[in-house]
Scaffold this motif. Structure first.
Motif, PDB file in Angstrom:
ATOM      1  N   UNK A   1     -12.579 -15.161 -16.606  1.00 62.95           N
ATOM      2  CA  UNK A   1     -11.924 -15.909 -15.547  1.00 62.95           C
ATOM      3  C   UNK A   1     -12.567 -17.290 -15.449  1.00 62.95           C
ATOM      4  N   UNK A   2     -11.815 -18.256 -14.920  1.00 58.98           N
ATOM      5  CA  UNK A   2     -12.364 -19.573 -14.624  1.00 58.98           C
ATOM      6  C   UNK A   2     -11.924 -19.985 -13.224  1.00 58.98           C
ATOM      7  N   UNK A   3     -12.686 -20.863 -12.622  1.00 57.01           N
ATOM      8  CA  UNK A   3     -12.448 -21.291 -11.252  1.00 57.01           C
ATOM      9  C   UNK A   3     -11.208 -22.176 -11.179  1.00 57.01           C
ATOM     10  N   UNK A   4     -10.305 -21.850 -10.258  1.00 54.65           N
ATOM     11  CA  UNK A   4      -9.103 -22.652 -10.080  1.00 54.65           C
ATOM     12  C   UNK A   4      -9.145 -23.416  -8.761  1.00 54.65           C
TER      13      UNK A   4
ATOM     14  N   UNK B   1      -6.476 -14.132  -9.644  1.00 56.61           N
ATOM     15  CA  UNK B   1      -7.298 -13.217  -8.900  1.00 56.61           C
ATOM     16  C   UNK B   1      -7.878 -13.970  -7.717  1.00 56.61           C
ATOM     17  N   UNK B   2      -7.801 -13.393  -6.560  1.00 60.01           N
ATOM     18  CA  UNK B   2      -8.350 -13.996  -5.353  1.00 60.01           C
ATOM     19  C   UNK B   2      -9.601 -13.242  -4.934  1.00 60.01           C
ATOM     20  N   UNK B   3     -10.635 -13.999  -4.570  1.00 57.38           N
ATOM     21  CA  UNK B   3     -11.899 -13.423  -4.113  1.00 57.38           C
ATOM     22  C   UNK B   3     -12.203 -14.006  -2.748  1.00 57.38           C
ATOM     23  N   UNK B   4     -12.462 -13.145  -1.773  1.00 56.00           N
ATOM     24  CA  UNK B   4     -12.841 -13.589  -0.442  1.00 56.00           C
ATOM     25  C   UNK B   4     -14.341 -13.395  -0.297  1.00 56.00           C
TER      26      UNK B   4
ATOM     27  N   UNK C   1     -18.829 -15.113   5.342  1.00 58.98           N
ATOM     28  CA  UNK C   1     -19.794 -16.150   5.693  1.00 58.98           C
ATOM     29  C   UNK C   1     -21.244 -15.712   5.572  1.00 58.98           C
ATOM     30  N   UNK C   2     -21.535 -14.440   5.563  1.00 64.08           N
ATOM     31  CA  UNK C   2     -22.909 -13.963   5.479  1.00 64.08           C
ATOM     32  C   UNK C   2     -23.511 -14.033   4.076  1.00 64.08           C
ATOM     33  N   UNK C   3     -22.691 -14.250   3.075  1.00 62.79           N
ATOM     34  CA  UNK C   3     -23.150 -14.292   1.684  1.00 62.79           C
ATOM     35  C   UNK C   3     -23.774 -15.658   1.407  1.00 62.79           C
ATOM     36  N   UNK C   4     -24.945 -15.645   0.800  1.00 64.97           N
ATOM     37  CA  UNK C   4     -25.615 -16.910   0.487  1.00 64.97           C
ATOM     38  C   UNK C   4     -24.900 -17.623  -0.661  1.00 64.97           C
ATOM     39  N   UNK C   5     -25.197 -18.886  -0.785  1.00 59.22           N
ATOM     40  CA  UNK C   5     -24.582 -19.684  -1.843  1.00 59.22           C
ATOM     41  C   UNK C   5     -24.988 -19.160  -3.224  1.00 59.22           C
ATOM     42  N   UNK C   6     -26.234 -18.756  -3.360  1.00 56.11           N
ATOM     43  CA  UNK C   6     -26.744 -18.226  -4.631  1.00 56.11           C
ATOM     44  C   UNK C   6     -26.050 -16.914  -4.990  1.00 56.11           C
TER      45      UNK C   6
ATOM     46  N   UNK D   1     -19.450 -15.139  -8.880  1.00 56.21           N
ATOM     47  CA  UNK D   1     -18.432 -15.859  -9.641  1.00 56.21           C
ATOM     48  C   UNK D   1     -18.819 -16.013 -11.103  1.00 56.21           C
ATOM     49  N   UNK D   2     -20.116 -16.122 -11.388  1.00 56.76           N
ATOM     50  CA  UNK D   2     -20.582 -16.213 -12.773  1.00 56.76           C
ATOM     51  C   UNK D   2     -20.288 -14.916 -13.518  1.00 56.76           C
ATOM     52  N   UNK D   3     -20.497 -13.784 -12.855  1.00 55.78           N
ATOM     53  CA  UNK D   3     -20.210 -12.497 -13.494  1.00 55.78           C
ATOM     54  C   UNK D   3     -18.722 -12.351 -13.797  1.00 55.78           C
ATOM     55  N   UNK D   4     -17.872 -12.781 -12.865  1.00 56.28           N
ATOM     56  CA  UNK D   4     -16.422 -12.738 -13.120  1.00 56.28           C
ATOM     57  C   UNK D   4     -16.067 -13.619 -14.310  1.00 56.28           C
ATOM     58  N   UNK D   5     -16.703 -14.767 -14.411  1.00 58.54           N
ATOM     59  CA  UNK D   5     -16.389 -15.698 -15.503  1.00 58.54           C
ATOM     60  C   UNK D   5     -16.852 -15.153 -16.847  1.00 58.54           C
TER      61      UNK D   5
END
Length: 55
Positions: free
Chosen positions: A27-30, A1-4, A7-12, A18-22
């Motif tokens: 899912x896990x980060x690749x 799964x690819x997530x884009x 740039x306007x989205x904060x790091x938090x 990504x935590x919700x997807x996991x």
């Protein structure tokens, strides 16, 4: 799964997304690619749960 992540989205906010997807999608980060404009392309893969055989 690819997530884009634009740039306007904060790091938090990106971390929370990504935590919700996991947690809920198993899912896990690749891979993460960060572009010079600040956007990020994140590749997630299905978490493989190995079952051990019992005798």
């Amino acid at each position: 799964m690819d997530v884009y992540i634009p740039r306007g989205i904060s790091r938090e906010a990106a971390r929370q997304l990504l935590t919700e997807h996991a947690e809920y999608g198993q899912w896990e980060l690749a891979r993460v690619r960060k572009y010079s404009d600040g956007s990020r392309h994140v590749r997630l893969r299905r978490k493989i749960i190995r079952v051990r055989r019992t005798l």
